[in-house]
Scaffold this active site. Structure first.
Site, PDB file in Angstrom:
ATOM      1  N   CYS A  33      -0.630  13.164   0.531  1.00 65.99           N
ATOM      2  CA  CYS A  33      -0.026  13.764  -0.850  1.00 65.99           C
ATOM      3  C   CYS A  33      -0.500  14.641  -1.683  1.00 65.99           C
ATOM      4  CB  CYS A  33       0.353  12.321  -1.870  1.00 65.99           C
ATOM      5  SG  CYS A  33      -1.324  11.479  -2.350  1.00 65.99           S
ATOM      6  N   GLU A  92       2.994   4.469  -6.387  1.00 64.22           N
ATOM      7  CA  GLU A  92       2.495   5.807  -6.075  1.00 64.22           C
ATOM      8  C   GLU A  92       3.718   6.701  -5.144  1.00 64.22           C
ATOM      9  OE1 GLU A  92      -1.119   8.525  -4.534  1.00 64.22           O
ATOM     10  OE2 GLU A  92      -1.000   6.533  -4.300  1.00 64.22           O
ATOM     11  N   ASN A 130      -0.185   7.310   6.486  1.00 64.34           N
ATOM     12  CA  ASN A 130      -0.808   8.627   6.364  1.00 64.34           C
ATOM     13  C   ASN A 130      -2.503   8.343   6.767  1.00 64.34           C
ATOM     14  OD1 ASN A 130      -0.697   7.920   3.885  1.00 64.34           O
ATOM     15  ND2 ASN A 130      -0.089  10.206   3.132  1.00 64.34           N
TER      16      ASN A 130
END
Length: 378
Positions: free
Chosen positions: A295, A262, A163
């Site tokens: 995120c 993460e 992303n």
């Protein structure tokens, strides 16, 4: 939306740009058109093992981890090579292979993480790698000197998502190198060139062999399993899904690696009863930023029941009029989603919601004349 962007098609292993074993490649797809941009090297498990061996040798048999001044000089050259590649390679490649809008690359997608490299290196230069603590007398009456030494973990496997590919690549690679580790970088298969461009920059900067390695692969699990299981890897740093993170933790546990994860998660915008609704709803447009692929992007809007109808009435025309399109066009902050699988998944989730009683007030279907993976604001 036609693109003539080309990227580095080779792996970077032991200081050299090399083809994958057997010359294997896979197609790199432009999500804005669905067309093939070019190819990337498709690393095999043996290619991954060669990269691990190079990184292990560079850590164990050279002074990379202990010569702080020499390491700083080399990393400043590496950073300069990356900065020189921003306009010629990195920005156009991010836009082309990630579908990341040009507007986004002007901030966290490209410019900010590259600018941040100087902070990493300045911090490294000022860092106190060894320091004295006050003398103490033990319970046995022995006067003792005390020192704190900061040492590298060893060989780090950095596994990154698609992303914000440059941001996550640099956020993992540069601090790891600055603190004396050697690195094997494995990017997501959807964004190989943003990683191999770093391999080319390392080659141009003359980074010592084995210190930094890049392996790209069509099957993320095939090479990822090798990186997580090989005992020569000391630490795995991963950003991505919770499902994959669980697998990494499980595989890495067998050799008691350090694991930095993460995982998953998306942010929610919570609007309470006494909120300034106009301001809050304006913030909800953040979900359109890079098509919600981040995120920290608020992809859920939770509104107090007493304000629900008002919120829907205000928000529907805003989303209906939100522009989206060609990521090379500077006016758009919303482009395509990354690939066919994500595209079908999102449309399927919308259909499931409607089947369960949801009401679509904006978007909700594929874009008209859709050549790529565009879904209007929904």
């Amino acid at each position: 939306m036609a693109s003539d962007v080309h990227g580095e098609q080779r792996l970077y292993i032991d200081g050299e740009l090399v083809a994958a074993g057997g010359g294997r490649t896979y197609d790199n797809i432009n999500p804005a058109t669905g067309e093939v941009l070019g190819v990337a090297a498709d690393a095999s498990p043996d290619d991954a093992r060669r990269a691990i061996a190079a990184a292990r040798r560079a850590f164990d048999e050279t002074d990379w981890s202990t010569d702080h001044a020499g390491r700083l000089r080399m990393l400043r050259r590496f950073a300069a090579a990356i900065e020189a590649a921003v306009e010629t390679e990195l920005r156009p490649q991010i836009i082309a292979e990630a579908g990341q809008p040009d507007m986004v690359t002007r901030g966290p997608g490209c410019d900010e993480p590259v600018a941040h490299l100087s902070w990493v290196l300045d911090t490294m230069e000022a860092f106190d790698w060894q320091r004295e603590l006050p003398r103490v007398t033990t319970q046995q009456g022995i006067l003792s000197d005390r020192q704190v030494w900061y040492e590298a973990s060893g060989v780090v496997a950095a596994i990154t998502p698609w992303n914000f590919p440059l941001q996550t690549n640099l956020a993992k690679v540069f601090p790891a190198l600055a603190t004396g580790n050697t690195v094997v970088l494995k990017p997501a298969p959807d964004t190989p060139w943003t990683a191999t461009a770093l391999g080319r920059a390392a080659a141009n900067a003359g980074l010592p062999p084995g210190v930094f390695n890049v392996v790209t692969a069509a099957d993320p699990a095939e090479v990822g399993e090798v990186l997580c299981a090989d005992p020569r890897i000391d630490m795995v740093s991963f950003t991505g899904s919770t499902v994959v993170g669980k697998r990494i933790m499980s595989v890495a546990a067998a050799t008691v690696k350090k694991v930095f994860l993460e995982l998953g998660g998306k942010s929610a915008l919570i609007v309470l009863e006494d909120a300034n609704l106009d301001m809050a709803l304006l913030s909800s447009l953040g979900v359109c930023y890079h098509a919600g692929q981040g995120c920290a992007i608020p992809t859920r809007l939770l509104v107090h029941r007493s304000r629900y109808d008002e919120a829907v009435e205000k928000l529907a025309p805003i989303f209906q009029g939100m522009p989206f399109g060609d990521p090379t066009d500077p006016q758009f902050m919303m482009g395509p989603v990354i690939n066919r699988r994500q595209y079908d998944k999102i449309l399927g989730m919308i259909a499931d919601g409607v089947a369960e009683g949801a009401r679509v007030v904006a978007g909700g279907a594929a874009a008209a004349d859709n050549r790529g993976f565009f879904i209007p604001p929904t």
